[in-house]
Scaffold this motif. Structure first.
Motif, PDB file in Angstrom:
ATOM      1  N   LEU A  93       0.813  -1.224   0.000  1.00  0.00           N
ATOM      2  CA  LEU A  93       0.000   0.000   0.000  1.00  0.00           C
ATOM      3  C   LEU A  93       0.848   1.277   0.000  1.00  0.00           C
ATOM      4  CD1 LEU A  93      -2.445  -1.011   2.898  1.00  0.00           C
ATOM      5  CD2 LEU A  93      -2.809  -1.346   0.461  1.00  0.00           C
ATOM      6  N   LEU A  94       2.177   1.117   0.059  1.00  0.00           N
ATOM      7  CA  LEU A  94       3.028   2.275   0.353  1.00  0.00           C
ATOM      8  C   LEU A  94       2.822   3.468  -0.588  1.00  0.00           C
ATOM      9  CD1 LEU A  94       6.385   0.558   1.428  1.00  0.00           C
ATOM     10  CD2 LEU A  94       4.799   1.871   2.857  1.00  0.00           C
ATOM     11  N   LYS A  95       2.545   3.174  -1.875  1.00  0.00           N
ATOM     12  CA  LYS A  95       2.429   4.292  -2.829  1.00  0.00           C
ATOM     13  C   LYS A  95       1.019   4.880  -2.885  1.00  0.00           C
ATOM     14  CE  LYS A  95       6.088   2.944  -5.981  1.00  0.00           C
ATOM     15  NZ  LYS A  95       6.232   1.723  -6.759  1.00  0.00           N
ATOM     16  N   ARG A  96       0.076   4.197  -2.231  1.00  0.00           N
ATOM     17  CA  ARG A  96      -1.330   4.626  -2.306  1.00  0.00           C
ATOM     18  C   ARG A  96      -1.584   5.961  -1.610  1.00  0.00           C
ATOM     19  NH1 ARG A  96      -5.560   0.560  -1.694  1.00  0.00           N
ATOM     20  NH2 ARG A  96      -4.708  -1.126  -2.915  1.00  0.00           N
ATOM     21  N   ALA A  97      -2.556   6.700  -2.141  1.00  0.00           N
ATOM     22  CA  ALA A  97      -3.062   7.879  -1.420  1.00  0.00           C
ATOM     23  C   ALA A  97      -3.949   7.354  -0.297  1.00  0.00           C
ATOM     24  CB  ALA A  97      -3.884   8.745  -2.370  1.00  0.00           C
ATOM     25  N   THR A  98      -3.909   7.979   0.864  1.00  0.00           N
ATOM     26  CA  THR A  98      -4.633   7.411   2.019  1.00  0.00           C
ATOM     27  C   THR A  98      -6.149   7.437   1.798  1.00  0.00           C
ATOM     28  OG1 THR A  98      -4.492   9.539   3.105  1.00  0.00           O
ATOM     29  CG2 THR A  98      -2.876   7.912   3.754  1.00  0.00           C
ATOM     30  N   ARG A  99      -6.651   8.351   0.927  1.00  0.00           N
ATOM     31  CA  ARG A  99      -8.110   8.368   0.711  1.00  0.00           C
ATOM     32  C   ARG A  99      -8.569   7.153  -0.088  1.00  0.00           C
ATOM     33  NH1 ARG A  99      -5.876  11.910  -2.656  1.00  0.00           N
ATOM     34  NH2 ARG A  99      -6.204  11.532  -4.867  1.00  0.00           N
ATOM     35  N   ARG A 100      -7.597   6.413  -0.658  1.00  0.00           N
ATOM     36  CA  ARG A 100      -7.974   5.221  -1.421  1.00  0.00           C
ATOM     37  C   ARG A 100      -7.763   3.928  -0.616  1.00  0.00           C
ATOM     38  NH1 ARG A 100      -4.508   5.153  -5.903  1.00  0.00           N
ATOM     39  NH2 ARG A 100      -5.519   3.200  -6.456  1.00  0.00           N
ATOM     40  N   LEU A 101      -7.772   4.047   0.703  1.00  0.00           N
ATOM     41  CA  LEU A 101      -7.610   2.847   1.548  1.00  0.00           C
ATOM     42  C   LEU A 101      -8.959   2.437   2.134  1.00  0.00           C
ATOM     43  CD1 LEU A 101      -4.507   3.912   3.678  1.00  0.00           C
ATOM     44  CD2 LEU A 101      -4.492   2.373   1.700  1.00  0.00           C
ATOM     45  N   SER A 102      -9.112   1.148   2.400  1.00  0.00           N
ATOM     46  CA  SER A 102     -10.312   0.686   3.111  1.00  0.00           C
ATOM     47  C   SER A 102     -10.136   1.012   4.599  1.00  0.00           C
ATOM     48  CB  SER A 102     -10.463  -0.822   2.940  1.00  0.00           C
ATOM     49  OG  SER A 102      -9.470  -1.473   3.706  1.00  0.00           O
ATOM     50  N   GLY A 103     -11.217   0.867   5.381  1.00  0.00           N
ATOM     51  CA  GLY A 103     -11.143   1.159   6.812  1.00  0.00           C
ATOM     52  C   GLY A 103     -10.077   0.320   7.521  1.00  0.00           C
ATOM     53  N   GLY A 104     -10.032  -0.970   7.192  1.00  0.00           N
ATOM     54  CA  GLY A 104      -9.067  -1.868   7.826  1.00  0.00           C
ATOM     55  C   GLY A 104      -7.636  -1.505   7.442  1.00  0.00           C
ATOM     56  N   GLU A 105      -7.443  -1.145   6.174  1.00  0.00           N
ATOM     57  CA  GLU A 105      -6.098  -0.752   5.717  1.00  0.00           C
ATOM     58  C   GLU A 105      -5.660   0.534   6.417  1.00  0.00           C
ATOM     59  OE1 GLU A 105      -6.437  -2.656   1.194  1.00  0.00           O
ATOM     60  OE2 GLU A 105      -6.962  -0.569   1.542  1.00  0.00           O
ATOM     61  N   ARG A 106      -6.602   1.475   6.547  1.00  0.00           N
ATOM     62  CA  ARG A 106      -6.271   2.747   7.223  1.00  0.00           C
ATOM     63  C   ARG A 106      -5.798   2.479   8.655  1.00  0.00           C
ATOM     64  NH1 ARG A 106      -8.175   7.379   5.111  1.00  0.00           N
ATOM     65  NH2 ARG A 106      -8.178   8.409   7.118  1.00  0.00           N
TER      66      ARG A 106
END
Ligand SMILES: Nc1ncnc2c1ncn2[C@@H]1O[C@H](COP(=O)(O)OP(=O)(O)OP(=O)(O)O)[C@@H](O)[C@H]1O
Length: 357
Positions: free
Chosen positions: A125-138
């Motif tokens: 997930l390192l390159k992802r923007a945080t708004r594109r994460l699921s609740g669990g990933e966040r």
């Protein structure tokens, strides 16, 4: 000296917090209680986000607050994970993690960046923007970020409560490995008895701003005079070790001094320590050790307490031969048919056992 000592009194509006407990500064201590019992307020006082009117807080022998002294939040070596992960929305996952990492001088960093990333499974997930994460990933990113500040104490305020059941189940193993891997003690707020039974070594029960009981999780979570064991989905945790694997029926047997239970086959080494979760609703009771039943997990036990939890249901606290405790939820009708009284010897028939670790 390596303990967390909290003795505080604080008034906020009409609510009065009067909390005294001592817990080892190792493993996970859960703060359990109904909504409004004061759990978050205790964490906030430990974090220094509120200054309790009276009392003291000491962690590993280091004074954080007393009547004359108050260590400011930014100087308390702790990580705080909230109910909903507060990540920086304009930064990527990697940048969020690096923010935590850079907060402390290189010489004081105890947890390698890659270890935290790997432990929480956030590498992809390192390159992802945080708004594109699921609740669990966040939440996993938030926990990794808190870890990267090399805290000496981790405060977690219902980190899973915003997640659905599947996301919760997916993240629990990460939380379980957290303290095994890095040995950072955590205070973990929750009102979910199953979550607490799985994660906590120690439990503090709060009610209306006061500590009702605290101590070893296996004991507290199965005490029938306390709230957790009166939930309909009350759970017990048993400890044993991997005894053998059954290739024919694809089972793994886990043995305890007081008997053995089977789980679907897991490739784990014989002798390894194992913990299993058993829901009270999956435990029935019998006067004899029946062999004419589909249930293969049969444990001799003794009744140590009983309590009505509804007009038709009873919770029974059982002691196994090795002293471990098990909860069984049965109907009052069955209790009468069995002639159930404190001290009587029975067999617990366990329909379903889940291996935790
Ligand atoms: N700033 C405040 N001013 C006045 N009262 C407050 C303040 N913050 C919290 N309270 C009250 O203190 C009590 C305890 O709140 P707290 O958030 O610690 O409970 P909790 O056990 O964490 O609840 P929940 O599980 O709902 O988060 C509640 O009655 C709440 O309304």
């Amino acid at each position: 000296m390596s303990d967390i000592e909290v003795s505080i009194a604080h008034r906020q509006g009409d609510f009065r917090l009067e909390v005294v407990f001592n817990t080892p500064a190792s493993g996970v201590t859960a703060l359990f209680g109904h909504s409004g019992s004061g759990k978050t307020s205790v964490l906030r006082a430990i974090a220094g986000l509120i200054r309790a009117d009276h009392g003291h807080i000491r962690v590993n022998g280091e004074l954080w607050q007393d009547q004359d002294y108050f260590l400011p939040t930014h100087r308390r070596p702790l990580g705080y994970v909230f109910q909903e992960a507060s990540l920086f929305p304009h930064l990527s996952v990697r940048q969020n993690l690096e923010y935590g990492w850079r907060q402390i001088p290189a010489a004081e960093r105890k947890i390698p960046f890659d270890s935290a990333v790997e432990l929480l499974g956030v590498g992809p997930l390192l390159k992802r923007a945080t708004r594109r994460l699921s609740g669990g990933e966040r939440q996993r990113v938030a926990i990794a970020r808190a870890l990267l500040t090399s805290p000496r104490l981790l405060l977690m305020d219902e980190p899973l409560s915003a997640l659905d059941h599947a996301a919760k189940q997916a993240i629990l193993p990460y939380l379980e490995s957290l303290h095994n891997e890095f040995g950072i003690p955590s205070l973990y707020v929750s009102h979910d008895p199953r979550e607490v039974a799985r994660l906590a070594n120690q439990v503090v029960i709060l009610d209306q701003g006061k500590v009702v009981a605290y101590g070893d999780a296996a004991n507290i979570m199965t005490r029938l005079d306390l709230a957790p064991a009166r939930f309909t989905d009350a759970t017990s945790i048993l400890e044993g070790s991997i005894a053998s694997h059954d290739a024919t029926y694809h089972l793994t047997w886990i043995s305890m001094l007081g008997g053995r239970v089977a789980v679907p086959r897991e490739e784990l080494p014989v002798g390894k320590r194992a913990r299993v979760e058993i829901q009270a609703r999956d435990v029935s009771l019998s006067l004899k050790a029946h062999s004419d039943t589909s249930i293969i997990n049969i444990l001799p036990c003794r009744v140590t307490d009983t309590r009505e939890i509804s007009t038709s249901q009873l919770m029974v606290r059982l002691e196994l031969e090795d002293g471990q405790t098990l909860l069984s939820r049965i109907t009052r009708h069955s209790a009468m048919a069995l002639g159930l009284i404190e001290g009587c010897r029975l067999y617990a028939q366990v329909k379903s056992v889940a291996l935790i670790d």
